[in-house]
Enzyme design. Structure first.
Site, PDB file in Angstrom:
ATOM      1  N   GLN A  36      -2.725 -12.495   7.645  1.00  0.00           N
ATOM      2  CA  GLN A  36      -2.951 -12.193   6.218  1.00  0.00           C
ATOM      3  C   GLN A  36      -2.235 -13.221   5.340  1.00  0.00           C
ATOM      4  O   GLN A  36      -2.820 -13.748   4.382  1.00  0.00           O
ATOM      5  CB  GLN A  36      -2.431 -10.786   5.924  1.00  0.00           C
ATOM      6  CG  GLN A  36      -2.329 -10.450   4.454  1.00  0.00           C
ATOM      7  CD  GLN A  36      -1.930  -9.011   4.222  1.00  0.00           C
ATOM      8  OE1 GLN A  36      -2.735  -8.114   4.424  1.00  0.00           O
ATOM      9  NE2 GLN A  36      -0.707  -8.773   3.796  1.00  0.00           N
ATOM     10  N   LEU A  61       6.636   3.069   1.810  1.00  0.00           N
ATOM     11  CA  LEU A  61       7.530   1.910   1.946  1.00  0.00           C
ATOM     12  C   LEU A  61       8.631   2.111   2.975  1.00  0.00           C
ATOM     13  O   LEU A  61       9.080   3.221   3.217  1.00  0.00           O
ATOM     14  CB  LEU A  61       8.161   1.585   0.588  1.00  0.00           C
ATOM     15  CG  LEU A  61       7.196   1.295  -0.558  1.00  0.00           C
ATOM     16  CD1 LEU A  61       7.975   0.794  -1.768  1.00  0.00           C
ATOM     17  CD2 LEU A  61       6.137   0.276  -0.176  1.00  0.00           C
ATOM     18  N   HIS A  62       9.049   0.996   3.557  1.00  0.00           N
ATOM     19  CA  HIS A  62      10.147   0.987   4.525  1.00  0.00           C
ATOM     20  C   HIS A  62      10.943  -0.297   4.312  1.00  0.00           C
ATOM     21  O   HIS A  62      10.629  -1.095   3.401  1.00  0.00           O
ATOM     22  CB  HIS A  62       9.594   1.093   5.953  1.00  0.00           C
ATOM     23  CG  HIS A  62       8.491   0.128   6.242  1.00  0.00           C
ATOM     24  ND1 HIS A  62       8.686  -1.238   6.271  1.00  0.00           N
ATOM     25  CD2 HIS A  62       7.167   0.312   6.475  1.00  0.00           C
ATOM     26  CE1 HIS A  62       7.552  -1.844   6.531  1.00  0.00           C
ATOM     27  NE2 HIS A  62       6.598  -0.930   6.644  1.00  0.00           N
ATOM     28  N   GLU A  63      11.916  -0.542   5.166  1.00  0.00           N
ATOM     29  CA  GLU A  63      12.793  -1.705   4.991  1.00  0.00           C
ATOM     30  C   GLU A  63      12.034  -3.044   4.987  1.00  0.00           C
ATOM     31  O   GLU A  63      12.515  -4.014   4.433  1.00  0.00           O
ATOM     32  CB  GLU A  63      13.874  -1.726   6.082  1.00  0.00           C
ATOM     33  CG  GLU A  63      15.085  -0.885   5.755  1.00  0.00           C
ATOM     34  CD  GLU A  63      15.772  -1.261   4.443  1.00  0.00           C
ATOM     35  OE1 GLU A  63      15.988  -2.463   4.187  1.00  0.00           O
ATOM     36  OE2 GLU A  63      16.075  -0.343   3.660  1.00  0.00           O
ATOM     37  N   GLY A  64      10.877  -3.091   5.639  1.00  0.00           N
ATOM     38  CA  GLY A  64      10.073  -4.319   5.614  1.00  0.00           C
ATOM     39  C   GLY A  64       9.657  -4.646   4.186  1.00  0.00           C
ATOM     40  O   GLY A  64       9.825  -5.779   3.704  1.00  0.00           O
ATOM     41  N   HIS A  65       9.134  -3.633   3.485  1.00  0.00           N
ATOM     42  CA  HIS A  65       8.744  -3.839   2.083  1.00  0.00           C
ATOM     43  C   HIS A  65       9.967  -4.165   1.229  1.00  0.00           C
ATOM     44  O   HIS A  65       9.925  -5.035   0.351  1.00  0.00           O
ATOM     45  CB  HIS A  65       8.088  -2.577   1.509  1.00  0.00           C
ATOM     46  CG  HIS A  65       6.846  -2.135   2.228  1.00  0.00           C
ATOM     47  ND1 HIS A  65       6.814  -1.057   3.082  1.00  0.00           N
ATOM     48  CD2 HIS A  65       5.584  -2.620   2.218  1.00  0.00           C
ATOM     49  CE1 HIS A  65       5.593  -0.890   3.552  1.00  0.00           C
ATOM     50  NE2 HIS A  65       4.816  -1.825   3.044  1.00  0.00           N
ATOM     51  N   MET A 117       0.842  -1.199   0.000  1.00  0.00           N
ATOM     52  CA  MET A 117       0.000   0.000   0.000  1.00  0.00           C
ATOM     53  C   MET A 117       0.880   1.254   0.000  1.00  0.00           C
ATOM     54  O   MET A 117       0.416   2.355   0.331  1.00  0.00           O
ATOM     55  CB  MET A 117      -0.925  -0.004   1.214  1.00  0.00           C
ATOM     56  CG  MET A 117      -1.903  -1.175   1.169  1.00  0.00           C
ATOM     57  SD  MET A 117      -3.429  -0.853   2.036  1.00  0.00           S
ATOM     58  CE  MET A 117      -2.844  -0.619   3.686  1.00  0.00           C
ATOM     59  N   SER A 164       6.391  -0.503  10.264  1.00  0.00           N
ATOM     60  CA  SER A 164       5.039  -0.434   9.721  1.00  0.00           C
ATOM     61  C   SER A 164       4.805   0.973   9.200  1.00  0.00           C
ATOM     62  O   SER A 164       5.305   1.948   9.786  1.00  0.00           O
ATOM     63  CB  SER A 164       4.017  -0.739  10.826  1.00  0.00           C
ATOM     64  OG  SER A 164       2.732  -0.308  10.431  1.00  0.00           O
ATOM     65  N   SER A 165       4.043   1.057   8.101  1.00  0.00           N
ATOM     66  CA  SER A 165       3.726   2.387   7.556  1.00  0.00           C
ATOM     67  C   SER A 165       2.976   3.213   8.593  1.00  0.00           C
ATOM     68  O   SER A 165       3.020   4.436   8.577  1.00  0.00           O
ATOM     69  CB  SER A 165       2.874   2.245   6.298  1.00  0.00           C
ATOM     70  OG  SER A 165       3.486   1.338   5.411  1.00  0.00           O
TER      71      SER A 165
HETATM   72  P1  AMP Z   1       1.399  -3.030   3.441  1.00  0.00           P
HETATM   73  O1  AMP Z   1       1.979  -1.969   2.579  1.00  0.00           O
HETATM   74  O2  AMP Z   1       1.314  -2.665   4.876  1.00  0.00           O
HETATM   75  O3  AMP Z   1       0.122  -3.605   2.869  1.00  0.00           O
HETATM   76  O4  AMP Z   1       2.437  -4.251   3.394  1.00  0.00           O
HETATM   77  C1  AMP Z   1       2.830  -4.836   2.186  1.00  0.00           C
HETATM   78  C2  AMP Z   1       3.628  -6.075   2.479  1.00  0.00           C
HETATM   79  O5  AMP Z   1       4.776  -5.735   3.246  1.00  0.00           O
HETATM   80  C3  AMP Z   1       2.835  -7.104   3.306  1.00  0.00           C
HETATM   81  O6  AMP Z   1       3.092  -8.392   2.800  1.00  0.00           O
HETATM   82  C4  AMP Z   1       3.402  -6.925   4.689  1.00  0.00           C
HETATM   83  O7  AMP Z   1       3.328  -8.075   5.489  1.00  0.00           O
HETATM   84  C5  AMP Z   1       4.846  -6.583   4.368  1.00  0.00           C
HETATM   85  N1  AMP Z   1       5.465  -5.886   5.506  1.00  0.00           N
HETATM   86  C6  AMP Z   1       5.018  -4.766   6.123  1.00  0.00           C
HETATM   87  N2  AMP Z   1       5.798  -4.471   7.182  1.00  0.00           N
HETATM   88  C7  AMP Z   1       6.745  -5.433   7.247  1.00  0.00           C
HETATM   89  C8  AMP Z   1       7.837  -5.704   8.134  1.00  0.00           C
HETATM   90  N3  AMP Z   1       8.108  -4.924   9.155  1.00  0.00           N
HETATM   91  N4  AMP Z   1       8.587  -6.800   7.908  1.00  0.00           N
HETATM   92  C9  AMP Z   1       8.310  -7.631   6.854  1.00  0.00           C
HETATM   93  N5  AMP Z   1       7.305  -7.426   5.986  1.00  0.00           N
HETATM   94  C10 AMP Z   1       6.529  -6.345   6.174  1.00  0.00           C
END
Ligand code: AMP
Length: 318
Positions: free
Chosen positions: A191, A71-75, A68, A223-224
């Site tokens: 999810q 973006l951050h390091e998770g994405h 969505m 997290s965003s």
């Molecule tokens: P979102 O933009 O929040 O819908 O997340 C997109 C994807 O990034 C989803 O598959 C999330 O699980 C993953 N994501 C978000 N935050 C993290 C994180 N901290 N570590 C790993 N994956 C993440």
């Protein structure tokens, strides 16, 4: 500056600001930036289908990372994982309205396309799919995909329509992009489990891969939504991770009773004045069924309000 000249300058600045906001100008700016970063920004479904079918015709393996934005390091970790396995990496940025309830934060959800684009290009992504709401949900839209039971557990209790929105949009994205492998984060553990179920149940020809939770140094899962937190809330938020680690440590010492392990987590969380627990659950890592006695397959899943921001986190017990 004489008064008239000043007025004209203000009017001109206002007119330029309106121009900058117009969809056509924004689109052109995106395309120029895309050229600079050598990444395709695809903003129609037809163009996305063409891009994917060209890649497919060239026998390229397509990796897909749905997001969505903001973006951050998770994405980025998902994009890097996709780069390892695939020839072409497509990232979607779409703040999906159907997964928000009317009382949730859809309109204030962070939108940071320019920096997202740089991050995706920097991580080696090849294309961004950036559709509008009207493209994904045109007038008269009436079709939804629901994964029964799994969607009403855990986060589904507080967010009853959330997962239906997620599974609907992911199905649509899968049919448009036709990826070989799609990447999801364990950060959204429920999810990922639901998407796996859906993909298996509907025989969708895509492999689902999950990647570990990426955390800040203080343990807070990236997290965003973290950007909504005030300084006080930011100081309390790492307690989620600390409570998970406390339960883990107790398990390592032989603690198996879920009630006692939950008490340990709650006492850690009570240290944060801005925190309010939504739920803490000890579940089977595969089925998400609740447990009263923890074992090596247990996953601890939690949602906690930090001020008005709902944060989620989870961890394997071992
Ligand atoms: P979102 O933009 O929040 O819908 O997340 C997109 C994807 O990034 C989803 O598959 C999330 O699980 C993953 N994501 C978000 N935050 C993290 C994180 N901290 N570590 C790993 N994956 C993440």
């Amino acid at each position: 500056m004489p008064q008239k000249k000043k007025k004209r300058a203000i009017q001109k600045r206002k007119a330029n600001a309106v121009k900058r906001k117009s969809p056509a100008i924004q689109r052109k700016r995106r395309q120029t930036a895309a050229k600079k970063h050598e990444i395709a920004v695809i903003d129609t479904i037809a163009a996305m289908r063409r891009f994917a079918s060209t890649a497919r015709a060239k026998k390229k393996k397509i990796g897909f990372v749905p997001t969505m934005g903001a973006l951050h390091e998770g994405h980025i970790s998902l994009i890097r994982a996709a780069k390892k396995d695939c020839d072409v990496v497509i990232v979607s940025i779409f703040v999906n309205p159907t997964q928000f309830s009317p009382t949730e934060d859809l309109s204030k959800y962070p939108r940071t396309f320019d920096s997202d684009q740089k991050l995706i290009a920097g991580a080696g992504g090849h294309a961004i799919f950036y559709p509008t709401n009207m493209m994904m949900y045109p007038e008269g839209y009436a079709t939804y995909v629901t994964v029964e039971s799994l969607s009403s557990l855990l986060c589904g209790v507080t967010r009853p329509h959330h997962f239906r929105g997620v599974t609907t949009v992911v199905t649509k994205l899968f049919t448009i992009i036709t990826p070989d492998i799609a990447y999801f984060g364990e950060k959204d553990y429920q999810q990922a489990a639901i998407i796996r179920r859906m993909t298996a149940d509907l025989n969708l020809p895509v492999m689902i891969k999950t990647c570990p939770v990426i955390r800040a140094e203080n343990g807070l899962a990236l997290s965003s939504r973290n950007r909504y937190l005030s300084d006080k809330e930011k100081a309390d938020a790492p307690l989620l991770c600390r409570s998970l680690l406390a339960a883990r440590a107790a398990y390592a010492k032989g603690g198996r009773d879920v009630k006692a392990l939950t008490d340990i987590m709650e006492s850690v969380l009570r240290g944060g004045k801005t925190l309010r627990i939504d739920y803490i659950a000890f579940v089977d890592a595969a089925t998400l069924a609740k447990k009263t006695t923890a074992d090596n397959n247990t996953r601890i899943i939690m949602a906690v309000y930090c001020g008005s921001t709902r944060l989620i986190d989870n961890m394997a017990i071992r």
